[in-house]
Design an enzyme around this catalytic site. Structure first.
Site, mmCIF file in Angstrom:
data_model
loop_
_atom_site.group_PDB
_atom_site.id
_atom_site.type_symbol
_atom_site.label_atom_id
_atom_site.label_comp_id
_atom_site.label_asym_id
_atom_site.label_seq_id
_atom_site.Cartn_x
_atom_site.Cartn_y
_atom_site.Cartn_z
ATOM 1 N N TRP A 177 39.185 -42.774 -17.562
ATOM 2 C CA TRP A 177 40.638 -42.788 -17.401
ATOM 3 C C TRP A 177 41.383 -42.336 -18.644
ATOM 4 O O TRP A 177 42.592 -42.143 -18.599
ATOM 5 C CB TRP A 177 41.078 -44.231 -17.072
ATOM 6 C CG TRP A 177 40.352 -45.234 -17.921
ATOM 7 C CD1 TRP A 177 39.191 -45.885 -17.568
ATOM 8 C CD2 TRP A 177 40.652 -45.646 -19.251
ATOM 9 N NE1 TRP A 177 38.762 -46.675 -18.614
ATOM 10 C CE2 TRP A 177 39.646 -46.553 -19.665
ATOM 11 C CE3 TRP A 177 41.684 -45.340 -20.150
ATOM 12 C CZ2 TRP A 177 39.625 -47.147 -20.927
ATOM 13 C CZ3 TRP A 177 41.661 -45.927 -21.404
ATOM 14 C CH2 TRP A 177 40.645 -46.821 -21.783
ATOM 15 N N ASN A 178 40.706 -42.184 -19.778
ATOM 16 C CA ASN A 178 41.468 -42.008 -21.018
ATOM 17 C C ASN A 178 41.977 -40.584 -21.227
ATOM 18 O O ASN A 178 42.956 -40.373 -21.925
ATOM 19 C CB ASN A 178 40.660 -42.483 -22.232
ATOM 20 C CG ASN A 178 39.396 -41.692 -22.430
ATOM 21 O OD1 ASN A 178 38.815 -41.211 -21.463
ATOM 22 N ND2 ASN A 178 38.960 -41.541 -23.655
ATOM 23 N N GLY A 252 31.833 -41.626 -20.307
ATOM 24 C CA GLY A 252 32.226 -43.034 -20.238
ATOM 25 C C GLY A 252 31.484 -43.820 -21.290
ATOM 26 O O GLY A 252 31.102 -43.274 -22.337
ATOM 27 N N SER A 253 31.250 -45.069 -21.018
ATOM 28 C CA SER A 253 30.636 -45.935 -22.027
ATOM 29 C C SER A 253 29.117 -45.721 -22.091
ATOM 30 O O SER A 253 28.499 -45.236 -21.132
ATOM 31 C CB SER A 253 30.921 -47.390 -21.692
ATOM 32 O OG SER A 253 30.264 -47.728 -20.483
ATOM 33 N N GLU A 274 28.491 -37.947 -22.184
ATOM 34 C CA GLU A 274 29.393 -38.047 -23.333
ATOM 35 C C GLU A 274 29.835 -39.496 -23.389
ATOM 36 O O GLU A 274 30.570 -39.954 -22.513
ATOM 37 C CB GLU A 274 30.590 -37.110 -23.148
ATOM 38 C CG GLU A 274 30.227 -35.639 -23.068
ATOM 39 C CD GLU A 274 29.752 -35.060 -24.387
ATOM 40 O OE1 GLU A 274 29.996 -35.676 -25.443
ATOM 41 O OE2 GLU A 274 29.121 -33.985 -24.354
ATOM 42 N N LEU A 275 29.388 -40.221 -24.420
ATOM 43 C CA LEU A 275 29.518 -41.683 -24.382
ATOM 44 C C LEU A 275 30.375 -42.227 -25.532
ATOM 45 O O LEU A 275 31.204 -41.521 -26.071
ATOM 46 C CB LEU A 275 28.112 -42.285 -24.377
ATOM 47 C CG LEU A 275 27.184 -41.709 -23.282
ATOM 48 C CD1 LEU A 275 25.784 -42.267 -23.396
ATOM 49 C CD2 LEU A 275 27.748 -41.940 -21.888
ATOM 50 N N CYS A 308 37.550 -41.213 -27.413
ATOM 51 C CA CYS A 308 36.149 -41.360 -27.834
ATOM 52 C C CYS A 308 35.958 -40.937 -29.280
ATOM 53 O O CYS A 308 35.119 -41.488 -29.978
ATOM 54 C CB CYS A 308 35.256 -40.566 -26.904
ATOM 55 S SG CYS A 308 35.762 -38.850 -26.745
ATOM 56 N N GLU A 406 32.573 -50.866 -30.476
ATOM 57 C CA GLU A 406 33.693 -49.958 -30.234
ATOM 58 C C GLU A 406 34.879 -50.768 -29.710
ATOM 59 O O GLU A 406 34.752 -51.466 -28.705
ATOM 60 C CB GLU A 406 33.264 -48.919 -29.186
ATOM 61 C CG GLU A 406 34.296 -47.862 -28.900
ATOM 62 C CD GLU A 406 33.860 -46.917 -27.775
ATOM 63 O OE1 GLU A 406 33.163 -47.375 -26.853
ATOM 64 O OE2 GLU A 406 34.222 -45.734 -27.835
HETATM 65 P P1 NAD Z 1 32.881 -47.005 -18.285
HETATM 66 O O1 NAD Z 1 31.511 -46.562 -18.589
HETATM 67 O O2 NAD Z 1 33.095 -48.429 -17.968
HETATM 68 O O3 NAD Z 1 33.443 -46.168 -17.045
HETATM 69 C C1 NAD Z 1 33.472 -44.756 -17.034
HETATM 70 C C2 NAD Z 1 33.586 -44.314 -15.593
HETATM 71 O O4 NAD Z 1 32.353 -44.558 -14.926
HETATM 72 C C3 NAD Z 1 34.638 -45.125 -14.827
HETATM 73 O O5 NAD Z 1 35.407 -44.251 -14.062
HETATM 74 C C4 NAD Z 1 33.816 -46.067 -13.972
HETATM 75 O O6 NAD Z 1 34.466 -46.416 -12.776
HETATM 76 C C5 NAD Z 1 32.588 -45.217 -13.702
HETATM 77 N N1 NAD Z 1 31.392 -45.984 -13.323
HETATM 78 C C6 NAD Z 1 31.210 -47.315 -13.337
HETATM 79 N N2 NAD Z 1 29.947 -47.614 -12.922
HETATM 80 C C7 NAD Z 1 29.341 -46.450 -12.646
HETATM 81 C C8 NAD Z 1 28.036 -46.095 -12.197
HETATM 82 N N3 NAD Z 1 27.096 -46.998 -11.944
HETATM 83 N N4 NAD Z 1 27.737 -44.783 -12.045
HETATM 84 C C9 NAD Z 1 28.651 -43.838 -12.331
HETATM 85 N N5 NAD Z 1 29.916 -44.118 -12.749
HETATM 86 C C10 NAD Z 1 30.248 -45.406 -12.907
HETATM 87 O O7 NAD Z 1 33.798 -46.544 -19.484
HETATM 88 P P2 NAD Z 1 35.321 -46.834 -19.677
HETATM 89 O O8 NAD Z 1 35.468 -48.139 -20.365
HETATM 90 O O9 NAD Z 1 36.085 -46.642 -18.430
HETATM 91 O O10 NAD Z 1 35.691 -45.624 -20.665
HETATM 92 C C11 NAD Z 1 35.710 -45.809 -22.013
HETATM 93 C C12 NAD Z 1 34.383 -45.422 -22.622
HETATM 94 O O11 NAD Z 1 34.158 -44.055 -22.431
HETATM 95 C C13 NAD Z 1 34.372 -45.631 -24.120
HETATM 96 O O12 NAD Z 1 33.120 -46.149 -24.511
HETATM 97 C C14 NAD Z 1 34.552 -44.240 -24.668
HETATM 98 O O13 NAD Z 1 34.072 -44.041 -25.971
HETATM 99 C C15 NAD Z 1 33.831 -43.432 -23.661
HETATM 100 N N6 NAD Z 1 34.311 -42.041 -23.676
HETATM 101 C C16 NAD Z 1 33.509 -41.087 -24.205
HETATM 102 C C17 NAD Z 1 33.958 -39.773 -24.281
HETATM 103 C C18 NAD Z 1 33.114 -38.676 -24.887
HETATM 104 O O14 NAD Z 1 33.445 -37.520 -24.692
HETATM 105 N N7 NAD Z 1 32.062 -38.991 -25.615
HETATM 106 C C19 NAD Z 1 35.229 -39.460 -23.820
HETATM 107 C C20 NAD Z 1 36.013 -40.458 -23.296
HETATM 108 C C21 NAD Z 1 35.546 -41.754 -23.213
#
Ligand code: NAD
Length: 539
Positions: A177-178, A252-253, A274-275, A308, A406
């Site tokens: 979402w970010n 995501g995370s 990308e985490l 991120c 983080e």
């Molecule tokens: P998150 O991992 O909780 O969620 C990311 C997305 O994955 C959400 O839309 C979520 O609904 C979805 N999701 C949940 N369970 C899943 C599954 N089993 N399979 C597939 N998708 C699933 O992360 P968040 O808290 O929403 O986002 C923030 C994190 O993302 C932070 O750790 C941040 O550093 C990271 N991030 C990394 C980058 C990068 O480019 N490295 C960019 C943006 C955000």
């Protein structure tokens, strides 16, 4: 997203009652965007999307089911055949037109990004600019990245070898979402121009922006089936998408990334992750203190720190520590926050209630265990439900959550160091390895320090924009911050399968009938060895 209800109207929201933004954005437009969601029929449950600035409802999304993902993948697979067979030039032309449309409609995009993410307009603009830059880059260079390449074969002239890049098929994109525009669309653009179809599952708190971008892509000439967007919950749709796609791009995370990787590994499909990050900045003794303080006030609080690559820990040479703290804290105290859909604010709001709770918990934990609060440290309900002040901490120690976890919010911790070796060791003392920043007047020294930092991107005299905007160079995470890269050759070739085709002429790669096998093997080994020596290896 907790509340769920059945409702016939996606724009059942007092926010839109009688309201049309100057960009033309209104409830009716959001309703139209929802037609691009490939989600069942009208009987699906609806999920509200909230406006972080006010807590009001922006609109309602239909909550997709795994069956919707399967249908979307099947449709995308069938549409991909014609799209993948088209020329790179034709596909690139869609990206070029998309970039032009983004430019024309940028105000609408900015409104929507701000309404979904709560970020300041200047930070929303970074999304528009980056998406234009990535579109233009891959449109201009896709042909060079993807063109067939002649490769050296075992026997010159007799054998010729070509390396081709074939689209993998259907790429599943799961985005957070970010960065509702960049992270849903730019990875998809690279995959599309490589000849793939996309099934995208954007985060619920970013789906309207993704649907808006899809509308512009269709206007730009993208065949509808080539991009399917399924809205709904990540834990439900994500696994279904990993089960059905030919490649997965996840942002995501680290925790969720590990789940995605395990599932993709089980199917033996490719993936790119990308985490998370806990990004360090080093301010060396000879740095321009004012520039570094100013740079950090942008690099730590961009997107309210929910980026991120934003900086969360800063190591400052002890000889300039006090001066740096003074200048930086003065800057932070002067940062402005506002829920405005106009330029002017330095920082916006956090995006989700869970985010402000985490930020608050990290700060309370640190202060409770003895850290010093130098600036910020409070919610700002007078501005909106999710506003939190830009916050500076000192004296953060390993038993505090903000030290290594983080925070993903507007919180930065300052630490003094006495030697470069110490600063590098502390920067590398993290399971993450996403982004770093080094400040020094001595570019040679700073570049050498950069080379010792275990991060996928390091910015000298800048926090993140330099590496991110160098679109022809890959960015991504080392260690637990990711697998694979976006941007550059790696950002597009990952969406292809390499295929080698050789053509054999006149004689086979086997002993000729007239030659004894022992003689052949002696000569074959000599010839191969000779060719290897003169061309540095056969291949
Ligand atoms: P998150 O991992 O909780 O969620 C990311 C997305 O994955 C959400 O839309 C979520 O609904 C979805 N999701 C949940 N369970 C899943 C599954 N089993 N399979 C597939 N998708 C699933 O992360 P968040 O808290 O929403 O986002 C923030 C994190 O993302 C932070 O750790 C941040 O550093 C990271 N991030 C990394 C980058 C990068 O480019 N490295 C960019 C943006 C955000």
């Amino acid at each position: 997203m907790s509340a769920t209800r059945l409702s016939p109207a996606s724009t059942d929201s007092s926010y839109w009652t009688g309201r049309v933004l100057p960009s033309g954005l209104d409830g009716a437009l959001l309703d139209r965007l929802l037609t691009h969601a490939a989600v069942g029929d009208g009987s699906r449950e609806l999920t509200p999307v909230h406006i972080p600035f006010t807590g009001e409802t922006l609109g309602w999304l239909r909550r997709g089911l795994p069956a919707d993902i399967n249908r979307a993948v099947a449709e995308a697979r069938s549409a991909q055949r014609a799209w993948g067979a088209d020329s790179v030039r034709a596909r690139a032309a869609v990206l070029q037109r998309f970039a032009s449309l983004l430019l024309v409609h940028q105000e609408q995009g900015l409104d929507l990004i701000q309404l979904e993410s709560g970020k300041a307009r200047r930070h929303a603009l970074e999304e528009i600019i980056d998406t234009i830059v990535v579109s233009r880059h891959y449109a201009a260079h896709a042909n060079a990245y993807l063109r067939p390449r002649r490769r050296a074969a075992s026997l010159p002239v007799i054998t010729t070898a070509m390396e081709y890049r074939r689209a993998v098929g259907v790429v599943g994109v799961v985005s957070p979402w970010n960065f509702p525009l960049i992270l849903s669309i730019t990875d998809a653009l690279a995959a599309l121009v490589a000849g793939n179809a996309i099934v995208l599952r954007p985060d619920e708190q970013g789906s309207f922006t993704a649907l808006w971008a899809a509308e512009l892509l269709y206007q730009a000439g993208l065949p509808a089936g080539v991009l399917r967007i399924v809205t709904g919950e990540g834990p439900v749709l994500g696994p279904a998408l990993v089960d059905a796609a030919d490649f997965v791009m996840f942002t995501g995370s680290t925790r969720t990334g590990r789940i995605v990787a395990t599932q993709a590994a089980e199917r033996l499909i490719g993936f790119s992750l990308e985490l998370g990050g806990k990004n360090p900045m080093l301010v060396l003794a000879d740095a321009n203190v004012e520039s570094a303080a100013e740079g950090l006030s942008r690099g730590a609080f961009v997107g309210a720190g929910q980026v991120c690559v934003s900086i969360e820990r800063v190591y400052i040479h002890a000889s300039i520590f006090e001066e740096f703290v003074e200048r930086f804290v003065a800057r932070v105290r002067g940062l402005t926050m506002s829920p405005t859909l106009a330029y002017g604010a330095d920082m916006g709001s956090l995006t989700l209630p869970s985010q402000i709770e985490r930020v608050e918990a990290h700060v309370a934990d640190a202060v409770g265990k003895g850290a010093t609060l130098l600036a910020g440290g409070k919610r700002r309900p007078d501005l909106g439900p999710l506003f939190y002040e830009p916050t500076v901490l000192a004296g953060v120690s390993p038993q505090m959550r903000a030290y290594a976890e983080e925070t993903f919010g507007p919180v930065v911790a300052l630490y003094p160091f006495t030697s470069i070796d110490e600063a590098v060791a502390r920067a590398n003392d993290s399971p993450y390895g996403l982004n770093a920043s080094v400040w020094s007047r001595n570019i040679v020294q700073a570049t050498e320090v950069a080379g010792r930092i275990q991060c996928g991107s390091v910015n000298v005299n800048d926090c993140y924009a330099g590496t991110w905007s160098a679109t022809s160079s890959p960015v991504g995470g080392m260690k637990q911050s990711g697998v694979g890269r976006r941007h550059g050759a790696e950002g597009i070739l990952k969406y292809t399968e390499a295929q080698t085709v050789t053509v054999q002429r006149w004689i086979p790669l086997a002993p000729p009938r007239f030659m004894h096998e022992a003689t052949y093997s002696r000569w074959a080994a000599r010839i191969v060895n000779f060719l290897g020596r003169i061309r540095g290896g056969i291949n």
